[in-house]
Design a protein around this motif. Structure first.
Motif, PDB file in Angstrom:
ATOM      1  N   GLY A  97       0.819  -1.214   0.000  1.00  0.00           N
ATOM      2  CA  GLY A  97       0.000   0.000   0.000  1.00  0.00           C
ATOM      3  C   GLY A  97       0.847   1.256   0.000  1.00  0.00           C
ATOM      4  N   SER A  98       0.611   2.143   0.970  1.00  0.00           N
ATOM      5  CA  SER A  98       1.335   3.412   1.026  1.00  0.00           C
ATOM      6  C   SER A  98       2.619   3.333   1.847  1.00  0.00           C
ATOM      7  CB  SER A  98       0.420   4.502   1.595  1.00  0.00           C
ATOM      8  OG  SER A  98       0.044   4.160   2.918  1.00  0.00           O
ATOM      9  N   MET A  99       2.934   2.143   2.360  1.00  0.00           N
ATOM     10  CA  MET A  99       4.185   1.997   3.125  1.00  0.00           C
ATOM     11  C   MET A  99       5.386   2.038   2.185  1.00  0.00           C
ATOM     12  SD  MET A  99       3.545  -1.018   5.950  1.00  0.00           S
ATOM     13  CE  MET A  99       2.462  -2.104   5.024  1.00  0.00           C
ATOM     14  N   THR A 100       6.491   2.540   2.705  1.00  0.00           N
ATOM     15  CA  THR A 100       7.728   2.442   1.931  1.00  0.00           C
ATOM     16  C   THR A 100       8.155   0.977   1.919  1.00  0.00           C
ATOM     17  OG1 THR A 100       9.199   2.683   3.831  1.00  0.00           O
ATOM     18  CG2 THR A 100       8.458   4.728   2.744  1.00  0.00           C
ATOM     19  N   ALA A 102      10.904  -0.245   2.987  1.00  0.00           N
ATOM     20  CA  ALA A 102      11.515  -0.552   4.282  1.00  0.00           C
ATOM     21  C   ALA A 102      10.444  -0.784   5.350  1.00  0.00           C
ATOM     22  CB  ALA A 102      12.458   0.566   4.709  1.00  0.00           C
ATOM     23  N   GLU A 103       9.399   0.052   5.362  1.00  0.00           N
ATOM     24  CA  GLU A 103       8.307  -0.125   6.330  1.00  0.00           C
ATOM     25  C   GLU A 103       7.593  -1.456   6.102  1.00  0.00           C
ATOM     26  OE1 GLU A 103       6.914   4.516   7.085  1.00  0.00           O
ATOM     27  OE2 GLU A 103       6.159   3.426   5.330  1.00  0.00           O
ATOM     28  N   TYR A 104       7.353  -1.765   4.834  1.00  0.00           N
ATOM     29  CA  TYR A 104       6.690  -3.023   4.481  1.00  0.00           C
ATOM     30  C   TYR A 104       7.551  -4.218   4.906  1.00  0.00           C
ATOM     31  CZ  TYR A 104       4.714  -6.773   1.639  1.00  0.00           C
ATOM     32  OH  TYR A 104       4.176  -7.958   1.215  1.00  0.00           O
ATOM     33  N   ARG A 105       8.841  -4.149   4.621  1.00  0.00           N
ATOM     34  CA  ARG A 105       9.765  -5.221   4.994  1.00  0.00           C
ATOM     35  C   ARG A 105       9.767  -5.433   6.509  1.00  0.00           C
ATOM     36  NH1 ARG A 105      15.134  -3.017   4.439  1.00  0.00           N
ATOM     37  NH2 ARG A 105      14.553  -2.254   6.477  1.00  0.00           N
ATOM     38  N   ASP A 106       9.813  -4.330   7.265  1.00  0.00           N
ATOM     39  CA  ASP A 106       9.826  -4.426   8.726  1.00  0.00           C
ATOM     40  C   ASP A 106       8.519  -5.014   9.255  1.00  0.00           C
ATOM     41  OD1 ASP A 106      12.347  -3.342   8.632  1.00  0.00           O
ATOM     42  OD2 ASP A 106      11.730  -1.340   9.316  1.00  0.00           O
ATOM     43  N   LYS A 107       7.395  -4.577   8.686  1.00  0.00           N
ATOM     44  CA  LYS A 107       6.086  -5.096   9.114  1.00  0.00           C
ATOM     45  C   LYS A 107       5.968  -6.576   8.755  1.00  0.00           C
ATOM     46  CE  LYS A 107       2.029  -4.140  10.865  1.00  0.00           C
ATOM     47  NZ  LYS A 107       1.894  -3.753  12.258  1.00  0.00           N
ATOM     48  N   PHE A 108       6.464  -6.954   7.579  1.00  0.00           N
ATOM     49  CA  PHE A 108       6.457  -8.356   7.149  1.00  0.00           C
ATOM     50  C   PHE A 108       7.260  -9.201   8.139  1.00  0.00           C
ATOM     51  CE2 PHE A 108       8.130 -12.047   5.029  1.00  0.00           C
ATOM     52  CZ  PHE A 108       7.079 -12.510   4.259  1.00  0.00           C
TER      53      PHE A 108
END
Length: 123
Positions: A97-100, A102-108
């Motif tokens: 979505g709107s995550m960068t 890096a943010e997506y990777r960290d959340k994953f």
């Protein structure tokens, strides 16, 4: 080493604490008994009360508590099954979505620990 654990404000903090303890104990190459002794010594307050009740509930002739037993029973008591299921669903529904990236990777990475079977099927 991870700090003393006294209470569970957020149940996922219990999981974070347990994972941090286990990592350090593996680095120190502790045996099963040493892991249980060290981790249980870090419990205070309400969590110490849980540990004492847990021990009193075992028969006198029961074998020593293994690290796997400690870990599973600690998680079962402090991290409600429904919460883990919610995190699994959150992982399955995760979109960038709107995550960068890096943010997506960290959340994953954060959510994937609750859905190891889903991650294993993804490879």
């Amino acid at each position: 080493m991870p700090s003393v654990f006294t209470h569970v404000a957020d149940p996922l903090e219990a999981d974070d604490w347990l994972r941090a303890v286990e990592k350090q104990l593996n680095i120190a190459q502790c045996n099963d008994l040493e892991k249980v002794l060290y981790a249980s010594d870090q419990l205070q307050g309400a969590v110490q009360d849980w540990w004492e009740s847990y021990q009193y509930g075992r028969p006198n002739n029961a074998p020593a508590i293994t690290w796997q037993e400690f870990r599973e029973d600690f998680r079962a008591y402090h991290i409600l099954e429904g919460l883990v299921e919610l995190k699994q669903e959150e992982f399955r529904a995760l979109k960038q979505g709107s995550m960068t990236m890096a943010e997506y990777r960290d959340k994953f990475a954060q959510l994937s620990r609750y859905a190891p079977n889903d991650v294993a099927m993804d490879h």
